[in-house]
Write a protein that holds these residues in place. Structure first.
Motif, PDB file in Angstrom:
ATOM      1  N   ALA A 260       0.834  -1.208   0.000  1.00 35.40           N
ATOM      2  CA  ALA A 260       0.000   0.000   0.000  1.00 35.40           C
ATOM      3  C   ALA A 260       0.867   1.256   0.000  1.00 35.40           C
ATOM      4  N   ALA A 261       1.963   1.221   0.757  1.00 38.08           N
ATOM      5  CA  ALA A 261       2.871   2.373   0.803  1.00 38.08           C
ATOM      6  C   ALA A 261       3.537   2.574  -0.550  1.00 38.08           C
ATOM      7  N   LEU A 262       3.938   1.472  -1.183  1.00 38.65           N
ATOM      8  CA  LEU A 262       4.579   1.568  -2.493  1.00 38.65           C
ATOM      9  C   LEU A 262       3.631   2.179  -3.517  1.00 38.65           C
ATOM     10  N   ALA A 263       2.374   1.767  -3.456  1.00 38.34           N
ATOM     11  CA  ALA A 263       1.379   2.317  -4.381  1.00 38.34           C
ATOM     12  C   ALA A 263       1.161   3.805  -4.129  1.00 38.34           C
ATOM     13  N   GLN A 264       1.121   4.190  -2.863  1.00 33.42           N
ATOM     14  CA  GLN A 264       0.936   5.608  -2.518  1.00 33.42           C
ATOM     15  C   GLN A 264       2.130   6.442  -2.963  1.00 33.42           C
ATOM     16  N   LEU A 265       3.329   5.929  -2.731  1.00 29.91           N
ATOM     17  CA  LEU A 265       4.537   6.662  -3.103  1.00 29.91           C
ATOM     18  C   LEU A 265       4.589   6.908  -4.606  1.00 29.91           C
ATOM     19  N   THR A 266       4.336   5.865  -5.392  1.00 27.14           N
ATOM     20  CA  THR A 266       4.419   6.012  -6.841  1.00 27.14           C
ATOM     21  C   THR A 266       3.291   6.883  -7.382  1.00 27.14           C
ATOM     22  N   ALA A 267       2.119   6.825  -6.742  1.00 23.58           N
ATOM     23  CA  ALA A 267       0.992   7.642  -7.199  1.00 23.58           C
ATOM     24  C   ALA A 267       1.241   9.122  -6.972  1.00 23.58           C
ATOM     25  N   HIS A 268       1.774   9.452  -5.795  1.00 28.61           N
ATOM     26  CA  HIS A 268       1.993  10.864  -5.469  1.00 28.61           C
ATOM     27  C   HIS A 268       3.240  11.436  -6.132  1.00 28.61           C
ATOM     28  N   ALA A 269       4.169  10.570  -6.529  1.00 29.52           N
ATOM     29  CA  ALA A 269       5.430  11.067  -7.083  1.00 29.52           C
ATOM     30  C   ALA A 269       5.273  11.637  -8.477  1.00 29.52           C
ATOM     31  N   GLY A 270       4.361  11.099  -9.268  1.00 29.07           N
ATOM     32  CA  GLY A 270       4.173  11.599 -10.626  1.00 29.07           C
ATOM     33  C   GLY A 270       5.419  11.487 -11.481  1.00 29.07           C
ATOM     34  N   GLY A 271       6.183  10.399 -11.306  1.00 28.25           N
ATOM     35  CA  GLY A 271       7.379  10.207 -12.118  1.00 28.25           C
ATOM     36  C   GLY A 271       8.596  10.970 -11.642  1.00 28.25           C
ATOM     37  N   ASP A 272       8.537  11.521 -10.422  1.00 30.50           N
ATOM     38  CA  ASP A 272       9.612  12.340  -9.861  1.00 30.50           C
ATOM     39  C   ASP A 272      10.338  11.540  -8.786  1.00 30.50           C
ATOM     40  N   ALA A 273      11.543  11.058  -9.096  1.00 33.96           N
ATOM     41  CA  ALA A 273      12.301  10.242  -8.146  1.00 33.96           C
ATOM     42  C   ALA A 273      12.638  11.023  -6.883  1.00 33.96           C
TER      43      ALA A 273
ATOM     44  N   ALA B  18      14.845   6.970  12.433  1.00 33.77           N
ATOM     45  CA  ALA B  18      15.481   5.652  12.493  1.00 33.77           C
ATOM     46  C   ALA B  18      16.986   5.773  12.727  1.00 33.77           C
ATOM     47  N   THR B  19      17.520   4.861  13.516  1.00 38.17           N
ATOM     48  CA  THR B  19      18.952   4.807  13.772  1.00 38.17           C
ATOM     49  C   THR B  19      19.445   3.390  13.525  1.00 38.17           C
ATOM     50  N   ALA B  20      20.755   3.217  13.515  1.00 33.26           N
ATOM     51  CA  ALA B  20      21.336   1.891  13.282  1.00 33.26           C
ATOM     52  C   ALA B  20      20.728   0.881  14.245  1.00 33.26           C
ATOM     53  N   GLY B  21      20.301  -0.252  13.710  1.00 33.30           N
ATOM     54  CA  GLY B  21      19.661  -1.282  14.518  1.00 33.30           C
ATOM     55  C   GLY B  21      18.149  -1.197  14.516  1.00 33.30           C
ATOM     56  N   SER B  22      17.607  -0.111  13.933  1.00 39.70           N
ATOM     57  CA  SER B  22      16.153   0.068  13.902  1.00 39.70           C
ATOM     58  C   SER B  22      15.513  -0.852  12.874  1.00 39.70           C
ATOM     59  N   MET B  23      14.256  -1.207  13.127  1.00 36.30           N
ATOM     60  CA  MET B  23      13.430  -1.935  12.170  1.00 36.30           C
ATOM     61  C   MET B  23      12.165  -1.113  11.961  1.00 36.30           C
ATOM     62  N   LEU B  24      11.889  -0.753  10.710  1.00 33.22           N
ATOM     63  CA  LEU B  24      10.794   0.169  10.422  1.00 33.22           C
ATOM     64  C   LEU B  24       9.976  -0.347   9.250  1.00 33.22           C
ATOM     65  N   THR B  25       8.663  -0.324   9.399  1.00 31.59           N
ATOM     66  CA  THR B  25       7.767  -0.646   8.301  1.00 31.59           C
ATOM     67  C   THR B  25       7.030   0.619   7.885  1.00 31.59           C
ATOM     68  N   ILE B  26       7.132   0.966   6.606  1.00 31.11           N
ATOM     69  CA  ILE B  26       6.419   2.123   6.063  1.00 31.11           C
ATOM     70  C   ILE B  26       5.104   1.620   5.488  1.00 31.11           C
ATOM     71  N   THR B  27       4.003   2.128   6.016  1.00 28.31           N
ATOM     72  CA  THR B  27       2.682   1.679   5.607  1.00 28.31           C
ATOM     73  C   THR B  27       1.999   2.704   4.702  1.00 28.31           C
ATOM     74  N   GLY B  28       0.928   2.266   4.069  1.00 30.92           N
ATOM     75  CA  GLY B  28       0.161   3.173   3.230  1.00 30.92           C
ATOM     76  C   GLY B  28      -0.410   4.334   4.016  1.00 30.92           C
TER      77      GLY B  28
END
Length: 241
Positions: free
Chosen positions: A189-202, A216-226
């Motif tokens: 869901a996050a990947l879909a949101q990122l690509t939709a809002h980016a409009g081809g802009d990396a 986030a710091t070294a050793g962190s575990m993070l999930t990016i959600t929609g």
């Protein structure tokens, strides 16, 4: 004193994610295969070792600066940048003097905003073979640049990155975090949101990931959600459906 303060501040400030993972080789750049694939006109120009005057025309975040830097790296020229907000004719003249002792590739960002005197001086140096020049613009050159300037440059059009290109950008960012000891998972869901809002802009995607991983710091575990991406972009319109 102010210069020393600014230098120290710049040294201590972390680079944006887009700058940290910017490719340095043409083969590593995501997207723009119509320009960068082996055997294309641009690659043949680079192989010749002499750029002359090129113009990259395309939307923001599609790789104009990255391609220019990579070309400088591959042909062994020192890279210098000009911007209409920061540089004037005297700065261009200084580059002309520097080119007498160094082989330069000059990148003129937002070249459509340069004054006629700046543009004329730039092209005069290029025509004399003083240095190579790559200009970048987001506007149609036929409308935003003078005909004299366009006629002296070889124009290459960059396209917005595709959805698959944007996924590759995200994958590279995740790999970069892994190298820093930060485990980042981007759900579908996050990947879909990122690509939709980016409009081809990396750059837009990487800026978003920079914000979402700022804590986030070294050793962190993070999930990016929609939901996280939607919250970040809640005030931003979707550029393309």
């Amino acid at each position: 004193m102010s210069d020393l303060f600014q230098t120290a501040t710049a040294r201590n400030r972390p680079k944006p994610l887009a700058a940290q993972i910017r490719p340095t080789r043409l083969d590593d750049i995501v997207g723009q295969r119509h320009l960068l694939a082996p055997g294309t006109v641009l690659r043949n120009i680079v192989s010749s070792g002499r750029v002359g005057a090129l113009l990259f025309w395309g939307p923001p975040g599609t790789g104009k600066t990255t391609i220019a830097r990579s070309i400088g790296q591959e042909i062994g020229k020192e890279f210098r940048e000009l911007h209409p907000a920061h540089n004037n004719v005297s700065d261009i003249k200084e580059l002309g003097r520097e080119s007498q002792v160094r082989d330069l590739l000059v990148f003129a960002d937002e070249v459509h905003r340069f004054s006629s005197s700046q543009s004329d001086y730039l092209l005069g140096l290029v025509e004399d073979g003083v240095f190579d020049l790559i200009g970048a613009t987001t506007g149609n050159p036929s409308f935003v640049l003078t005909p004299a300037l366009v006629s002296r440059m070889t124009v290459f059009r960059l396209e917005p990155l595709t959805v698959n290109d944007m996924k590759d950008v995200v994958t590279r960012a995740v790999a970069h975090f892994e190298e820093k000891g930060i485990s980042v998972n981007v759900d579908e869901a996050a990947l879909a949101q990122l690509t939709a809002h980016a409009g081809g802009d990396a750059r837009r995607v990487l800026t978003a990931m920079d914000r979402l991983t700022a804590h986030a710091t070294a050793g962190s575990m993070l999930t990016i959600t929609g939901e996280m991406v939607a919250d970040l972009f809640q005030a931003s319109p979707v550029l393309y459906d």
